[in-house]
Design a protein around this motif. Structure first.
Motif, mmCIF file in Angstrom:
data_model
loop_
_atom_site.group_PDB
_atom_site.id
_atom_site.type_symbol
_atom_site.label_atom_id
_atom_site.label_comp_id
_atom_site.label_asym_id
_atom_site.label_seq_id
_atom_site.Cartn_x
_atom_site.Cartn_y
_atom_site.Cartn_z
ATOM 1 N N LEU A 94 16.344 18.627 -10.597
ATOM 2 C CA LEU A 94 16.180 17.496 -11.523
ATOM 3 C C LEU A 94 15.519 16.256 -10.900
ATOM 4 C CD1 LEU A 94 16.741 16.312 -14.341
ATOM 5 C CD2 LEU A 94 18.978 15.596 -13.483
ATOM 6 N N PRO A 95 15.984 15.767 -9.729
ATOM 7 C CA PRO A 95 15.353 14.540 -9.208
ATOM 8 C C PRO A 95 13.880 14.738 -8.864
ATOM 9 C CG PRO A 95 16.928 15.418 -7.626
ATOM 10 C CD PRO A 95 17.099 16.215 -8.884
ATOM 11 N N PHE A 96 13.526 15.951 -8.462
ATOM 12 C CA PHE A 96 12.120 16.196 -8.133
ATOM 13 C C PHE A 96 11.265 16.238 -9.406
ATOM 14 C CE2 PHE A 96 14.275 17.418 -4.296
ATOM 15 C CZ PHE A 96 13.420 16.950 -3.308
ATOM 16 N N SER A 97 11.835 16.791 -10.480
ATOM 17 C CA SER A 97 11.103 16.780 -11.748
ATOM 18 C C SER A 97 10.884 15.349 -12.217
ATOM 19 C CB SER A 97 11.883 17.528 -12.834
ATOM 20 O OG SER A 97 12.005 18.880 -12.498
ATOM 21 N N GLU A 98 11.901 14.513 -12.039
ATOM 22 C CA GLU A 98 11.769 13.113 -12.438
ATOM 23 C C GLU A 98 10.661 12.429 -11.649
ATOM 24 O OE1 GLU A 98 15.270 10.743 -11.789
ATOM 25 O OE2 GLU A 98 14.210 8.881 -12.289
ATOM 26 N N LEU A 99 10.684 12.683 -10.355
ATOM 27 C CA LEU A 99 9.740 12.042 -9.446
ATOM 28 C C LEU A 99 8.285 12.469 -9.738
ATOM 29 C CD1 LEU A 99 10.993 12.234 -5.815
ATOM 30 C CD2 LEU A 99 8.744 13.075 -6.308
ATOM 31 N N PHE A 100 8.087 13.765 -9.919
ATOM 32 C CA PHE A 100 6.726 14.221 -10.200
ATOM 33 C C PHE A 100 6.313 13.887 -11.631
ATOM 34 C CE2 PHE A 100 7.391 17.030 -6.455
ATOM 35 C CZ PHE A 100 6.300 16.602 -5.726
ATOM 36 N N GLY A 101 7.304 13.843 -12.537
ATOM 37 C CA GLY A 101 6.998 13.428 -13.905
ATOM 38 C C GLY A 101 6.480 11.997 -13.913
ATOM 39 N N ARG A 102 7.113 11.157 -13.106
ATOM 40 C CA ARG A 102 6.679 9.766 -13.047
ATOM 41 C C ARG A 102 5.297 9.646 -12.414
ATOM 42 N NH1 ARG A 102 11.593 6.104 -11.797
ATOM 43 N NH2 ARG A 102 12.336 7.195 -13.650
ATOM 44 N N GLY A 110 0.806 -1.220 0.000
ATOM 45 C CA GLY A 110 0.000 0.000 0.000
ATOM 46 C C GLY A 110 0.837 1.267 0.000
ATOM 47 N N TRP A 111 2.165 1.113 0.064
ATOM 48 C CA TRP A 111 3.032 2.291 -0.022
ATOM 49 C C TRP A 111 3.157 2.731 -1.473
ATOM 50 C CZ3 TRP A 111 6.739 4.741 3.451
ATOM 51 C CH2 TRP A 111 6.536 4.405 4.800
ATOM 52 N N ARG A 112 3.319 4.029 -1.653
ATOM 53 C CA ARG A 112 3.700 4.549 -2.963
ATOM 54 C C ARG A 112 5.197 4.839 -2.912
ATOM 55 N NH1 ARG A 112 0.090 8.505 -3.534
ATOM 56 N NH2 ARG A 112 -1.156 7.501 -5.121
ATOM 57 N N VAL A 113 5.915 4.452 -3.962
ATOM 58 C CA VAL A 113 7.357 4.711 -4.002
ATOM 59 C C VAL A 113 7.653 5.616 -5.193
ATOM 60 C CG1 VAL A 113 9.657 3.685 -4.137
ATOM 61 C CG2 VAL A 113 7.790 2.404 -3.045
ATOM 62 N N LEU A 114 8.350 6.708 -4.954
ATOM 63 C CA LEU A 114 8.755 7.600 -6.047
ATOM 64 C C LEU A 114 10.265 7.794 -5.988
ATOM 65 C CD1 LEU A 114 5.943 10.314 -5.865
ATOM 66 C CD2 LEU A 114 6.205 8.541 -7.607
ATOM 67 N N VAL A 115 10.917 7.629 -7.143
ATOM 68 C CA VAL A 115 12.375 7.688 -7.182
ATOM 69 C C VAL A 115 12.819 8.820 -8.104
ATOM 70 C CG1 VAL A 115 14.483 6.384 -7.660
ATOM 71 C CG2 VAL A 115 12.433 5.179 -6.881
ATOM 72 N N GLY A 116 13.810 9.567 -7.666
ATOM 73 C CA GLY A 116 14.438 10.580 -8.517
ATOM 74 C C GLY A 116 15.941 10.422 -8.462
ATOM 75 N N HIS A 117 16.611 10.708 -9.563
ATOM 76 C CA HIS A 117 18.064 10.542 -9.625
ATOM 77 C C HIS A 117 18.764 11.883 -9.847
ATOM 78 C CE1 HIS A 117 16.553 6.536 -10.696
ATOM 79 N NE2 HIS A 117 17.684 6.093 -10.174
ATOM 80 N N ASP A 143 3.020 11.814 -12.585
ATOM 81 C CA ASP A 143 2.076 12.299 -13.587
ATOM 82 C C ASP A 143 1.739 11.191 -14.590
ATOM 83 O OD1 ASP A 143 0.417 14.006 -14.876
ATOM 84 O OD2 ASP A 143 1.957 15.421 -15.521
ATOM 85 N N THR A 144 2.737 10.357 -14.910
ATOM 86 C CA THR A 144 2.495 9.238 -15.824
ATOM 87 C C THR A 144 1.649 8.161 -15.156
ATOM 88 O OG1 THR A 144 4.689 9.670 -16.699
ATOM 89 C CG2 THR A 144 3.651 7.608 -17.365
ATOM 90 N N GLU A 145 1.985 7.863 -13.892
ATOM 91 C CA GLU A 145 1.304 6.761 -13.194
ATOM 92 C C GLU A 145 -0.091 7.157 -12.727
ATOM 93 O OE1 GLU A 145 3.950 5.724 -10.014
ATOM 94 O OE2 GLU A 145 5.454 4.923 -11.411
ATOM 95 N N SER A 146 -0.239 8.364 -12.209
ATOM 96 C CA SER A 146 -1.529 8.809 -11.662
ATOM 97 C C SER A 146 -1.816 10.234 -12.092
ATOM 98 C CB SER A 146 -1.524 8.766 -10.128
ATOM 99 O OG SER A 146 -0.851 7.646 -9.641
ATOM 100 N N PRO A 147 -2.182 10.409 -13.379
ATOM 101 C CA PRO A 147 -2.371 11.775 -13.883
ATOM 102 C C PRO A 147 -3.407 12.575 -13.098
ATOM 103 C CG PRO A 147 -2.917 10.116 -15.574
ATOM 104 C CD PRO A 147 -2.357 9.386 -14.398
#
Ligand SMILES: Nc1ncnc2c1ncn2[C@@H]1O[C@H](COP(=O)(O)OP(=O)(O)O)[C@@H](O)[C@H]1O
Ligand SMILES: [Mg+2]
Length: 331
Positions: A81-89, A62-69, A91-95
């Motif tokens: 950059l890592p935050f953009s990656e994380l929120f971009g993902r 039930g956890w959500r995992v978000l990763v940024g590099h 947005d793809t997973e749960s628009p």
């Protein structure tokens, strides 16, 4: 498709470290709280592998995992950059959830690729988001996400983070979260020389109440079933460049350890290639300096595995070269 994972993908050892990370992040808890962990260790020691295992543990709970590099862009790193990656993902997973955040906290759209507000050069009537509004917005968005489901945020390789990313992380750690948000950042401790910008920052982070540290040490023989260790270390060997592999093969034929001049002679590498190979093999934790002027395998078992892997002709040639090198008068 076979269901069992190939051996190279299995997590070897690290049970204790994985348990510790899970405990610190609250992953196994019925009522998780906010937490932050600094995961440090030398390059190649297994930070990413361990975080992948942590992520695996989070799956299905039930956890959500978000990763940024963070990437090695030097001073030209893209801000946040890592935050953009994380929120971009996200947005793809749960628009729809991303839309909720973008609407509720407009300044955070600056770090949501595809939902960025037009910049002021494009539209004069759009005010530039100032930094504190951005930080507040991103923090509020993450806190909101934590209220939707417990959230594990992983930011990898922050030794490469630019100033903006370091500042945003400092803000997150100092502010904390009222919802279950656990942030884990990883970095290379061997990279943090005295003037490295993360050095002072990481020391500050570590002093924030609620921020814990985990420092990974190399896997040691005792942690690991011998067969697994040899396999793991041979995988690591594949990542070495040719000069380093040559150095390692020669060292395996030497037995316990090898003097620098003998190694130079038998490996047949010029000074630069030899130094590069040695540095590479030491950085990858395959060889260790043994005394002032010699090298040995970090794990005797790896030496044996490499030796067993040599072709029969190669072994004969190496031994002949040793005999010549040891018989030759030293210069
Ligand atoms: N405990 C482990 N079990 C299996 N493979 C591992 C383990 N630790 C590291 N590896 C492997 O070693 C290599 C380097 O590890 P990695 O996690 O990328 O290091 P880091 O992120 O610390 O630089 C990878 O191929 C990884 O899969
Ligand atoms: Mg890594």
């Amino acid at each position: 498709m076979p269901l069992d994972l190939p051996v190279a993908d299995a997590l070897i050892g690290r049970a204790e470290e994985l348990d510790r990370l899970a405990a610190l992040t609250g992953l196994d808890e019925a009522a998780p709280r906010a937490a932050a962990v600094l995961l440090s260790g030398d390059a190649g020691i297994g930070k990413t592998r361990l975080l992948a295992a942590l992520r695996g543990r989070a799956d299905g709970t039930g956890w959500r995992v978000l990763v940024g590099h963070c990437l090695d862009f030097g001073e030209s790193a893209l801000p946040y950059l890592p935050f953009s990656e994380l929120f971009g993902r996200l947005d793809t997973e749960s628009p729809s959830l991303a839309q909720v955040l973008a609407d509720a906290y407009p300044p955070m759209r600056r770090v949501m690729p595809g939902r960025r507000p037009p910049t002021d050069s494009e539209r004069d009537d759009v005010p530039r988001v100032d930094r504190s509004e951005l930080f507040e917005g991103v923090h509020a968005a993450i806190e909101h996400l934590g209220g939707d489901a417990p959230l594990l945020v992983v930011i990898e390789d922050v030794h490469w983070a630019d100033q903006s990313t370091r500042d945003l992380l400092s803000f997150m750690f100092a502010r904390g979260f009222s919802t279950p948000v656990s942030i884990v950042v990883s970095y290379r401790s061997d990279d943090l020389h005295r003037r490295h910008p993360l050095r002072a920052t990481a020391a500050q982070w570590a002093r924030v109440p609620g921020v814990d540290r985990v420092d990974l040490s190399p896997l040691c023989d005792a942690d690991v079933r011998p067969r697994d260790l040899a396999g793991l270390l041979l995988v690591r060997l594949d990542q070495l460049d040719e000069p380093a592999r040559q150095v390692v093969r020669v060292t395996s034929a030497a037995g316990r350890g090898i003097a620098h001049d003998v190694l130079a002679e038998v490996a047949g590498l010029d000074g630069t290639a030899l130094d590069q190979g040695l540095r590479d093999a030491v950085e990858r934790h395959v060889l260790v300096p043994a005394g002032p002027d010699s090298y040995a395998f970090r794990h005797a078992m790896l030496g044996e595995a490499v030796y067993d892997d040599l072709l029969p002709g190669e072994r004969v040639r190496l031994h002949a070269a040793f005999v010549r090198a040891l018989a030759a008068p030293r210069t």
